[in-house]
Design a protein around this motif. Structure first.
Motif, PDB file in Angstrom:
ATOM      1  N   THR A  34       9.038  37.910  28.045  1.00  0.00           N
ATOM      2  CA  THR A  34      10.454  37.581  27.901  1.00  0.00           C
ATOM      3  C   THR A  34      10.784  36.380  28.783  1.00  0.00           C
ATOM      4  OG1 THR A  34      10.998  39.145  29.669  1.00  0.00           O
ATOM      5  CG2 THR A  34      11.050  39.975  27.405  1.00  0.00           C
ATOM      6  N   ASN A  38       3.052  32.332  26.131  1.00  0.00           N
ATOM      7  CA  ASN A  38       3.347  33.761  26.059  1.00  0.00           C
ATOM      8  C   ASN A  38       4.783  34.021  25.629  1.00  0.00           C
ATOM      9  OD1 ASN A  38       0.754  34.431  26.852  1.00  0.00           O
ATOM     10  ND2 ASN A  38       1.283  34.677  29.004  1.00  0.00           N
ATOM     11  N   MET A  56       4.990  37.625  23.803  1.00  0.00           N
ATOM     12  CA  MET A  56       4.252  38.487  24.723  1.00  0.00           C
ATOM     13  C   MET A  56       4.966  38.617  26.058  1.00  0.00           C
ATOM     14  SD  MET A  56       0.218  37.739  24.068  1.00  0.00           S
ATOM     15  CE  MET A  56       0.273  35.996  24.425  1.00  0.00           C
ATOM     16  N   ASP A 109      12.090  45.376  22.396  1.00  0.00           N
ATOM     17  CA  ASP A 109      10.630  45.526  22.451  1.00  0.00           C
ATOM     18  C   ASP A 109      10.035  45.731  21.057  1.00  0.00           C
ATOM     19  OD1 ASP A 109      10.646  45.203  25.174  1.00  0.00           O
ATOM     20  OD2 ASP A 109      10.488  47.335  25.635  1.00  0.00           O
ATOM     21  N   TYR A 110      10.682  46.542  20.247  1.00  0.00           N
ATOM     22  CA  TYR A 110      10.174  46.800  18.893  1.00  0.00           C
ATOM     23  C   TYR A 110      10.177  45.523  18.059  1.00  0.00           C
ATOM     24  CZ  TYR A 110       9.980  48.417  14.071  1.00  0.00           C
ATOM     25  OH  TYR A 110       9.633  48.575  12.750  1.00  0.00           O
ATOM     26  N   GLN A 111      11.250  44.751  18.151  1.00  0.00           N
ATOM     27  CA  GLN A 111      11.337  43.517  17.373  1.00  0.00           C
ATOM     28  C   GLN A 111      10.304  42.491  17.818  1.00  0.00           C
ATOM     29  OE1 GLN A 111      15.552  43.062  18.235  1.00  0.00           O
ATOM     30  NE2 GLN A 111      16.050  43.157  16.050  1.00  0.00           N
ATOM     31  N   ARG A 112      10.022  42.442  19.132  1.00  0.00           N
ATOM     32  CA  ARG A 112       8.979  41.530  19.616  1.00  0.00           C
ATOM     33  C   ARG A 112       7.614  41.936  19.075  1.00  0.00           C
ATOM     34  NH1 ARG A 112      12.010  41.130  24.245  1.00  0.00           N
ATOM     35  NH2 ARG A 112      10.988  42.935  25.179  1.00  0.00           N
ATOM     36  N   THR A 113       7.367  43.244  19.031  1.00  0.00           N
ATOM     37  CA  THR A 113       6.100  43.735  18.490  1.00  0.00           C
ATOM     38  C   THR A 113       5.957  43.361  17.017  1.00  0.00           C
ATOM     39  OG1 THR A 113       6.043  45.586  20.043  1.00  0.00           O
ATOM     40  CG2 THR A 113       4.694  45.793  18.071  1.00  0.00           C
ATOM     41  N   GLU A 114       7.021  43.551  16.248  1.00  0.00           N
ATOM     42  CA  GLU A 114       6.988  43.209  14.833  1.00  0.00           C
ATOM     43  C   GLU A 114       6.819  41.710  14.622  1.00  0.00           C
ATOM     44  OE1 GLU A 114       7.119  45.191  11.861  1.00  0.00           O
ATOM     45  OE2 GLU A 114       6.346  46.460  13.477  1.00  0.00           O
ATOM     46  N   TYR A 115       7.447  40.923  15.475  1.00  0.00           N
ATOM     47  CA  TYR A 115       7.317  39.462  15.411  1.00  0.00           C
ATOM     48  C   TYR A 115       5.867  39.049  15.653  1.00  0.00           C
ATOM     49  CZ  TYR A 115       7.561  34.715  17.425  1.00  0.00           C
ATOM     50  OH  TYR A 115       7.347  33.406  17.743  1.00  0.00           O
ATOM     51  N   ARG A 116       5.233  39.613  16.673  1.00  0.00           N
ATOM     52  CA  ARG A 116       3.823  39.287  16.944  1.00  0.00           C
ATOM     53  C   ARG A 116       2.937  39.705  15.783  1.00  0.00           C
ATOM     54  NH1 ARG A 116       5.149  41.541  22.089  1.00  0.00           N
ATOM     55  NH2 ARG A 116       4.010  43.436  21.544  1.00  0.00           N
ATOM     56  N   ARG A 117       3.225  40.854  15.235  1.00  0.00           N
ATOM     57  CA  ARG A 117       2.406  41.379  14.136  1.00  0.00           C
ATOM     58  C   ARG A 117       2.567  40.549  12.871  1.00  0.00           C
ATOM     59  NH1 ARG A 117       3.480  47.541  12.736  1.00  0.00           N
ATOM     60  NH2 ARG A 117       2.342  47.747  14.692  1.00  0.00           N
TER      61      ARG A 117
END
Length: 233
Positions: free
Chosen positions: A58, A51, A56, A76-84
């Protein structure tokens, strides 16, 4: 430089007044395009580590550098973009949307990808050409897992993360799934990480990271990984 560098990673959970270390002083590196198995018993910290690598969750201390970028610096935004953008996930229990067909489940995933593969072609590649218009309830467990893999693969992820992907499958279907994952590494150049408690799978990996009591116990390298066709587990 390695594709993944994990240095002195700590992940803690607070349970009332108690602090539980799910990952403790984790250190390892992974090269681009490797098939890696993270091996350990239940509670060793495998899924927590997966995770963290997938953005997903930290972590509390250390570095997780993937493709030159330290995840510790992500908001949070950068983690979302990284997952995407970079990550494909394959879970043990599929997580398919019940009222969408196999094709629609894959199409939904590729809508958020920059350079997706064709959903129909990917489903054909995983042996579901005749089943892509079926709903999950009309598919066997192995077929559902192949849809889940197709959904992850169609994104063309740089990093494919798999949590016990064969745990709910019969022997032959499990080997088919492992072959698909190995092909992602060998033929597509993706870095593939499989979390499992099943030590019999270790010979197929380029690198095996053994977790025990929340930390890395040892790391083994297989110069010549075993052909999945000859694997028995």
């Amino acid at each position: 430089m390695a594709y993944i560098e994990v240095k002195r990673l700590y992940k803690r959970y607070r349970m009332g007044e108690n602090v539980i270390e799910a990952n403790r002083d984790i250190n390892f590196s992974i090269n681009k395009g490797e098939l890696v198995i993270i091996l350990g018993s239940s509670g060793a910290g495998k899924s927590t580590l997966l995770n963290v690598l997938g953005g997903m969750d930290t972590f509390d201390e250390g570095q997780v550098v993937i493709d030159g970028t330290d995840l510790a610096n992500f908001n949070d935004y950068q983690r979302t973009e990284y997952r995407r953008r970079d990550i494909g996930f394959v879970f043990q229990f599929y997580n398919l949307i019940a009222n969408l067909t196999a094709r629609e489940n894959v199409e939904l995933a590729v809508e958020i990808s920059e350079q997706p593969l064709d959903p129909g072609q990917v489903l054909t590649d995983v042996g579901l050409k005749e089943r892509m218009d079926n709903f999950p309830a009309q598919l066997s467990g192995g077929e559902q897992q192949r849809v889940a893999i197709a959904r992850a693969v169609a994104k063309q992820p740089k990093l494919l993360l798999c949590d016990e992907p064969t745990g709910a499958l019969d022997y032959e279907t499990g080997k088919q799934v492992l072959q698909l994952l190995q092909d992602m590494s060998r033929k597509k150049g993706a870095t593939v990480i499989i979390v499992t408690h099943n030590g019999a799978l270790a010979p197929i990996a380029d690198r095996v990271i053994h977790l025990r009591d929340a930390t890395v116990d040892k790391i083994t390298i297989n110069p010549k990984p075993q052909d999945i066709k000859t694997l028995e587990y």
